[in-house]
Scaffold this motif. Structure first.
Motif, PDB file in Angstrom:
ATOM      1  N   SER A 114     -42.089 -59.268  -5.386  1.00 37.81           N
ATOM      2  CA  SER A 114     -41.194 -58.106  -5.387  1.00 37.81           C
ATOM      3  C   SER A 114     -40.048 -58.389  -4.429  1.00 37.81           C
ATOM      4  O   SER A 114     -40.254 -58.844  -3.305  1.00 37.81           O
ATOM      5  CB  SER A 114     -41.939 -56.836  -4.990  1.00 37.81           C
ATOM      6  N   VAL A 115     -38.853 -58.159  -4.909  1.00 37.10           N
ATOM      7  CA  VAL A 115     -37.638 -58.338  -4.109  1.00 37.10           C
ATOM      8  C   VAL A 115     -36.962 -56.979  -4.016  1.00 37.10           C
ATOM      9  O   VAL A 115     -36.726 -56.322  -5.036  1.00 37.10           O
ATOM     10  CB  VAL A 115     -36.690 -59.359  -4.764  1.00 37.10           C
ATOM     11  N   THR A 116     -36.625 -56.554  -2.801  1.00 36.31           N
ATOM     12  CA  THR A 116     -36.030 -55.228  -2.603  1.00 36.31           C
ATOM     13  C   THR A 116     -34.753 -55.342  -1.780  1.00 36.31           C
ATOM     14  O   THR A 116     -34.775 -55.876  -0.661  1.00 36.31           O
ATOM     15  CB  THR A 116     -37.013 -54.294  -1.875  1.00 36.31           C
ATOM     16  N   GLY A 117     -33.642 -54.865  -2.354  1.00 34.39           N
ATOM     17  CA  GLY A 117     -32.373 -54.768  -1.631  1.00 34.39           C
ATOM     18  C   GLY A 117     -31.859 -56.078  -1.069  1.00 34.39           C
ATOM     19  O   GLY A 117     -31.238 -56.095   0.002  1.00 34.39           O
ATOM     20  N   ASP A 130     -27.659 -56.217  -2.892  1.00 34.99           N
ATOM     21  CA  ASP A 130     -28.626 -55.134  -3.096  1.00 34.99           C
ATOM     22  C   ASP A 130     -29.448 -55.339  -4.378  1.00 34.99           C
ATOM     23  O   ASP A 130     -29.622 -54.422  -5.179  1.00 34.99           O
ATOM     24  CB  ASP A 130     -27.900 -53.795  -3.157  1.00 34.99           C
ATOM     25  N   SER A 139     -32.834 -55.992  -6.576  1.00 34.02           N
ATOM     26  CA  SER A 139     -34.273 -55.706  -6.539  1.00 34.02           C
ATOM     27  C   SER A 139     -34.901 -56.102  -7.863  1.00 34.02           C
ATOM     28  O   SER A 139     -34.405 -55.709  -8.934  1.00 34.02           O
ATOM     29  CB  SER A 139     -34.509 -54.216  -6.281  1.00 34.02           C
ATOM     30  N   GLY A 166     -32.571 -57.339   3.110  1.00 34.14           N
ATOM     31  CA  GLY A 166     -33.543 -57.136   2.050  1.00 34.14           C
ATOM     32  C   GLY A 166     -34.897 -57.724   2.375  1.00 34.14           C
ATOM     33  O   GLY A 166     -35.108 -58.317   3.445  1.00 34.14           O
TER      34      GLY A 166
END
Length: 590
Positions: A355-358, A371, A373, A408
């Motif tokens: 999971s990649v966020t921001g 940014d 995700s 992130g």
């Protein structure tokens, strides 16, 4: 009548048609290309297609007098009332090349000097072929600006170096150099392979306009059958150094008559249908000295009989504009339907592996990724598409630990991955790059390369044979070096090198973009098999939407560093909702 220079003047003009007669190339092991006859009308496009090793590029080099040392040419090429012996010495080709025939290569870095400004390189071509027009100073600068304007580039590009330009702009500069001396024939060897779909379209539209404005003939070499079908007037299908089918491009590539052309077409990918498994052509193109006395394709052809292997099969007309070299076919062959695969849902199901966020990554004042995700479920195959410069590769490099994000969070198996490579287990994530030469040491054998990877993974050397088998290679490949392998074989070794470390996530960054359709199908099937066999998760990055449609369950679309659309491949790539995605899909279908 032939003079001592190798140039023959005909008794009468035949217009601007380019006629190739009996073109051949011979190397140390024997004939590589033989008996190639071609005709290209002024302002027309003839495409040459075929697998790697079929002789396409060697034919192009022979027609421009650029064969490598150790290779010799035979035959002739005529431009109206001017005929040149392909075996003529360099002293004949030097004034002829550029002003009559020009060669445009796949990678502009191979034809553009990295240490000279773009304008200086165009000016050099102009001066070499100015025929006493005395182009100097202001007049020369104006001529350079005119050539740049012809390829839709501003005059200030003349002051820039190739490294300061995008891939599409570099190729435009290469085109400006190629057309600077007003050639009658432009030979374009895979001119758009490394470009995304929209940039491909722009470059091909440019070439079409230049043809129309100049009445220039174009010999287009490509492995992209969809591109050829939509852009070429006629097509010649090459196999093992000879033409096996020739005719109108739209008809030959839609309803082929030769078994080889039919097999190439069946291997081609469709944006509309995601297939369970792509048809492939068993075996490989024979090397010089391995070609049988009969049909060149017989060892790989399902229709072959004993007669095919012993009786020469000439290229003969089946229609006034269509020729074929096959004793079993006299017209279009049926193309078998490709089985569809069930589509995945648009949302991740089950446990998230990554999971990649921001995530944000900047270079100077420019945000390469902003940014972003994404979520990838365990065992999924997820694609990222977008034009060059959209941020796809930068995002992948941050995930793999090859670049450090500015902001992130990246989580793998639920745990946060720290910046860069610190605290990261390098065995979990591996990358397969576009060019296997970037990871394969040319001085090491395949066996040495894979044993090194097995050692890093603390696996026994006895696993080498099974590792080779995993990627469809036999044990005898362990003693070969990268230069001894085809492009597809080198990519298989690169995949094996990544697999040696038993990764949970395999990132494929443009890993099949340089391969012809049949080899591409083999590698995509291989990745599908490996995913099923080992439960591997795949992140697949490509500018080829049809490839992504086939190999992935879900797709993310990137534009200028941002993710603008995501969902199931069927939804995003067949019925896109975002304006940018619609532009990409339209370009891919054109």
């Amino acid at each position: 009548m032939t003079d001592t220079t190798g140039i023959r003047t005909a008794t009468g003009r035949t217009g601007l048609d380019i006629v190739v007669r009996g073109a051949g190339v011979t190397g140390p092991a024997g004939p590589i290309v033989s008996g190639v006859d071609l005709r290209i009308g002024a302002g027309r496009t003839l495409a040459v297609v075929g697998e790697s090793g079929s002789g396409k590029s060697l034919t192009a080099q022979a027609l421009s007098g650029l064969l490598a040392p150790g290779l010799s040419a035979s035959g002739s090429v005529s431009f109206g009332d001017l005929s040149v012996d392909l075996a003529a010495p360099e002293s004949v080709w030097r004034p002829f090349r550029g002003s009559t025939v020009a060669l445009l290569l796949q990678d502009p870095f191979t034809s553009l000097s990295p240490v000279h400004r773009c304008g200086a390189q165009i000016a050099e071509t102009l001066r070499a072929h100015s025929a006493g027009r005395g182009l100097t100073g202001r007049k020369l600068r104006e001529a350079v600006a005119e050539r740049l304007a012809e390829v839709n580039l501003p005059a200030h590009v003349a002051r820039q170096y190739p490294s300061e330009l995008s891939g599409g702009m570099r190729q435009r500069v290469a085109i400006a150099c190629a057309i600077a001396a007003d050639p009658l024939l432009l030979i374009a060897d895979e001119p758009t392979t490394a470009l995304d779909a929209s940039t491909q379209g722009e470059v091909l539209d440019l070439l079409a306009r230049l043809q129309a404005d100049r009445g220039m003939a174009l010999l287009l070499i490509s492995h992209d059958l969809n591109l050829v079908r939509g852009r070429a007037d006629s097509v010649a299908v090459m196999y093992a150094g000879g033409i096996v089918e020739e005719g109108p491009a739209a008809e030959v590539l839609t309803t082929p008559a030769h078994p080889y052309t039919s097999a190439l077409r069946a291997s081609n990918l469709s944006l509309e249908v995601r297939s369970a498994r792509l048809p492939t052509i068993a075996g490989t193109v024979p090397r010089p000295g391995e070609i049988l006395a009969g049909c060149r394709f017989a060892p790989r052809c399902a229709l072959a009989t004993a007669e095919c292997r012993t009786v020469p099969v000439p290229l003969e007309e089946i229609r006034s504009d269509w020729s074929l070299a096959c004793i079993h076919s006299t017209g279009p062959l049926p193309v078998p339907p490709v089985p569809e695969v069930l589509e995945a849902p648009g949302e991740t199901g089950g446990e998230a592996l990554l999971s990649v966020t921001g995530l944000t990554k900047t270079y100077g004042h420019r945000a390469a990724v902003e940014d972003a995700s994404i979520v990838i479920g365990r065992g999924e195959s997820v694609g990222i598409v977008g034009e060059s410069g959209s941020g796809k590769t930068t995002l992948a490099r941050c995930i793999a630990g090859l670049a450090e994000a500015d902001a992130g969070e990246i989580r793998f198996r639920g745990a946060r991955l720290s910046a860069g490579l610190r605290g990261r287990d390098p065995l979990l994530i591996q990358v397969v790059f576009q060019d296997p030469y970037s990871v394969l040491n040319p001085a090491m054998t395949v066996g040495q390369t894979l044993l090194e990877a097995l050692g890093v993974a603390r696996r026994p050397a006895a696993d080498l044979e099974a590792l080779l088998a995993d990627v469809g290679l036999t044990p005898d490949y362990r003693g070969k070096r990268p230069r001894d392998l085809s492009g597809g074989q080198r990519q298989r070794v690169a995949i094996a090198r990544a697999l040696a470390l038993r990764p949970e996530l395999l990132i494929c960054d443009e890993s099949v973009s340089a391969l012809d359709v049949s080899v591409q199908a083999q590698v995509l099937n291989l990745l599908t098999d490996l995913r099923e066999r080992y439960g591997m998760t795949i992140l697949f990055i490509s500018h080829d939407l049809a490839v992504v449609r086939h190999i992935t369950d879900r797709v993310y679309v990137m534009n200028e560093g941002r993710i603008v659309e995501s969902g199931a491949g069927r939804d995003v790539l067949v019925d896109p909702q975002h304006e940018y995605t619609r532009k990409l899909v339209t370009a891919a279908r054109t």
